[in-house]
Design a protein around this motif. Structure first.
Motif, mmCIF file in Angstrom:
data_model
loop_
_atom_site.group_PDB
_atom_site.id
_atom_site.type_symbol
_atom_site.label_atom_id
_atom_site.label_comp_id
_atom_site.label_asym_id
_atom_site.label_seq_id
_atom_site.Cartn_x
_atom_site.Cartn_y
_atom_site.Cartn_z
ATOM 1 N N ALA A 132 0.831 -1.212 0.000
ATOM 2 C CA ALA A 132 0.000 0.000 0.000
ATOM 3 C C ALA A 132 0.859 1.254 0.000
ATOM 4 N N ALA A 133 1.969 1.210 0.729
ATOM 5 C CA ALA A 133 2.847 2.377 0.817
ATOM 6 C C ALA A 133 3.443 2.720 -0.544
ATOM 7 N N TRP A 134 3.988 1.733 -1.243
ATOM 8 C CA TRP A 134 4.604 2.009 -2.542
ATOM 9 C C TRP A 134 3.563 2.423 -3.574
ATOM 10 N N LEU A 135 2.406 1.812 -3.547
ATOM 11 C CA LEU A 135 1.338 2.209 -4.461
ATOM 12 C C LEU A 135 0.908 3.643 -4.180
ATOM 13 N N SER A 136 0.864 4.018 -2.916
ATOM 14 C CA SER A 136 0.465 5.369 -2.532
ATOM 15 C C SER A 136 1.506 6.401 -2.932
ATOM 16 N N CYS A 137 2.753 5.992 -2.953
ATOM 17 C CA CYS A 137 3.844 6.917 -3.271
ATOM 18 C C CYS A 137 4.031 7.122 -4.771
ATOM 19 N N GLY A 138 3.246 6.408 -5.569
ATOM 20 C CA GLY A 138 3.297 6.658 -7.004
ATOM 21 C C GLY A 138 3.628 5.476 -7.881
ATOM 22 N N LEU A 139 3.826 4.292 -7.293
ATOM 23 C CA LEU A 139 4.070 3.114 -8.133
ATOM 24 C C LEU A 139 2.801 2.802 -8.918
ATOM 25 N N ASP A 140 2.924 2.760 -10.237
ATOM 26 C CA ASP A 140 1.781 2.523 -11.113
ATOM 27 C C ASP A 140 1.872 1.109 -11.692
ATOM 28 N N PRO A 141 1.064 0.162 -11.179
ATOM 29 C CA PRO A 141 1.150 -1.222 -11.652
ATOM 30 C C PRO A 141 0.739 -1.397 -13.107
ATOM 31 N N GLU A 142 0.131 -0.375 -13.706
ATOM 32 C CA GLU A 142 -0.203 -0.435 -15.124
ATOM 33 C C GLU A 142 1.029 -0.162 -15.994
ATOM 34 N N LYS A 143 2.023 0.516 -15.412
ATOM 35 C CA LYS A 143 3.188 0.920 -16.189
ATOM 36 C C LYS A 143 4.443 0.141 -15.835
ATOM 37 N N VAL A 144 4.475 -0.438 -14.628
ATOM 38 C CA VAL A 144 5.653 -1.201 -14.199
ATOM 39 C C VAL A 144 5.197 -2.564 -13.691
ATOM 40 N N LEU A 145 6.155 -3.465 -13.538
ATOM 41 C CA LEU A 145 5.854 -4.792 -13.004
ATOM 42 C C LEU A 145 5.971 -4.741 -11.489
ATOM 43 N N ASP A 151 -4.780 4.863 3.004
ATOM 44 C CA ASP A 151 -5.896 4.502 3.888
ATOM 45 C C ASP A 151 -6.970 3.733 3.126
ATOM 46 N N ASP A 152 -7.220 4.136 1.881
ATOM 47 C CA ASP A 152 -8.223 3.454 1.061
ATOM 48 C C ASP A 152 -7.801 2.017 0.768
ATOM 49 N N LEU A 153 -6.535 1.818 0.440
ATOM 50 C CA LEU A 153 -6.040 0.474 0.145
ATOM 51 C C LEU A 153 -6.067 -0.417 1.382
ATOM 52 N N MET A 154 -5.671 0.125 2.510
ATOM 53 C CA MET A 154 -5.636 -0.669 3.733
ATOM 54 C C MET A 154 -7.039 -0.975 4.247
ATOM 55 N N ALA A 155 -8.018 -0.140 3.861
ATOM 56 C CA ALA A 155 -9.408 -0.382 4.262
ATOM 57 C C ALA A 155 -10.041 -1.482 3.415
ATOM 58 N N ASP A 156 -9.501 -1.726 2.220
ATOM 59 C CA ASP A 156 -10.009 -2.773 1.337
ATOM 60 C C ASP A 156 -8.817 -3.482 0.691
ATOM 61 N N LYS A 157 -8.272 -4.432 1.427
ATOM 62 C CA LYS A 157 -7.037 -5.099 0.986
ATOM 63 C C LYS A 157 -7.246 -5.955 -0.263
ATOM 64 N N SER A 158 -8.509 -6.204 -0.626
ATOM 65 C CA SER A 158 -8.745 -6.976 -1.850
ATOM 66 C C SER A 158 -8.198 -6.237 -3.070
ATOM 67 N N LYS A 159 -8.130 -4.912 -2.979
ATOM 68 C CA LYS A 159 -7.552 -4.125 -4.078
ATOM 69 C C LYS A 159 -6.068 -4.439 -4.224
ATOM 70 N N ILE A 160 -5.393 -4.590 -3.095
ATOM 71 C CA ILE A 160 -3.972 -4.940 -3.115
ATOM 72 C C ILE A 160 -3.797 -6.361 -3.647
ATOM 73 N N ASP A 161 -4.658 -7.271 -3.188
ATOM 74 C CA ASP A 161 -4.597 -8.665 -3.644
ATOM 75 C C ASP A 161 -4.723 -8.742 -5.164
ATOM 76 N N LYS A 162 -5.641 -7.967 -5.716
ATOM 77 C CA LYS A 162 -5.872 -7.985 -7.159
ATOM 78 C C LYS A 162 -4.653 -7.473 -7.910
#
Length: 331
Positions: free
Chosen positions: A65-78, A294-305
């Motif tokens: 969640a931290a790296w995604l929040s800081c700007g890691l874009d899973p659509e552009k990087v692995l 906070d949004d990601l940690m409130a719904d961890k299924s988003k991280i799982d996906k």
């Protein structure tokens, strides 16, 4: 011409502090502008020290969640979890057949624990597991499996990249062909020194950190604890030697820095006002990231996906590499 590949390993150690963000996360994410960037959560590396399953799972979610929040874009990087790519561990076994015990004996991570045990009068190998001893081999597997050209690391991890390069060269030499890309460490901008609450380098070992995603009220409260000198409100102050200003510069524009520096030098500004200015400027930058976290940690299924999709992409690459290696080594 294909882009060079950079690979960043992320050990799950909880919510990052400002030192982690400016010294590791931000420079690692900037590599995506120049290279084909790949990032993974090193959960099996963490297993060497974290033996509580719930803690390990929670830390994995937090760091993702931290790296995604800081700007890691899973659509552009692995972006994937190490444990979701079993080819990593098959490659690790292959690498052990080409890695001398002497090379592992010289690993700084292993030697530092041995030295600490000796200083305490304990057995040199007290509390040393094979995961720690072979840590550089697993790290080499992480790097070599994806034909990484560059690996951003702090100076303390420089040796591990060099070990990966040594193992790769040994195997390439044995088979007289380039089975692996020889990786290089990238150190520019990594581990930039960020001052903590007491003016020393920000570090959990000094207990002087500023966590990145704590709520606003807690952030303000902790910033008010920054150590300053005993100058009165009316006295002119020197921004260049001030802990508050050093942190402020990380978030403020040059115009904002010039304005606050002028207040410092003119006198009439107390430390409370300087810290309030720091809080408002810092919070304006951090709040959007905190909201995502906070949004990601409130719904961890988003991280799982996100991690599941990353694992699928990673395995498309890793399975081809292992199939190629099996043919080349005769398995």
């Amino acid at each position: 011409m294909d882009k060079k590949i950079s690979l960043t390993g992320i050990k799950p150690t909880g919510i990052p502090h400002l030192g982690n963000y400016f010294g590791a996360i931000k420079p690692a994410l900037q590599l995506a502008q120049k290279y084909e960037a790949r990032y993974f959560i090193a959960d099996y590396h963490a297993l060497n020290t974290i033996k509580n399953p719930r803690e390990l799972r929670d830390l994995t979610y937090e760091v993702a969640a931290a790296w995604l929040s800081c700007g890691l874009d899973p659509e552009k990087v692995l972006f994937y979890r190490q444990s979701d790519v079993p080819e990593t561990f098959e490659l690790s076994v292959i690498l052990t057949a080409f890695t001398s015990k002497g090379l592992m004996n010289r690993s700084h991570a292993y030697k530092s624990v041995v030295d600490a045990n000796k200083e305490k009068g304990a057995d040199p190998d007290h509390n040393i597991n094979m995961g720690l001893f072979t840590y550089p081999i697993l790290m080499a597997a992480d790097i070599l499996l994806f034909d990484s050209d560059f690996v951003p690391v702090g100076r303390d991890q420089k040796q591990h990249v060099e070990i990966a390069a040594d193992i790769a060269q040994t195997i390439n030499s044995n088979y007289k062909k380039q089975l692996f890309t020889i990786p290089e460490g990238v150190y520019d901008g990594v581990n930039e020194t960020v001052l903590g609450l007491d003016g020393r380098k920000m570090s959990k070992s000094y207990d002087n950190t500023i966590p990145l995603f704590i709520p606003e009220k807690q952030l303000r409260k902790i910033l008010m604890k920054i150590v300053t000198n005993s100058q009165e409100v009316s006295e002119a102050k020197v921004p260049e030697t001030c802990n508050v200003f050093a942190i402020y510069k990380l978030f403020a524009s040059q115009e904002q820095q010039n304005a606050l520096a002028a207040k410092y030098r003119s006198g009439g500004m107390g430390w409370g006002e300087a810290k309030q200015e720091l809080f408002e400027t810092m919070n304006a930058v951090i709040k959007p990231m905190r909201d995502i976290y906070d949004d990601l940690m409130a719904d961890k299924s988003k991280i799982d996906k996100i991690l599941a999709l990353g694992a699928q992409k990673a395995r498309e690459i890793s399975s081809k590499k292992i199939a190629f290696l099996r043919r080349e080594i005769g398995i």
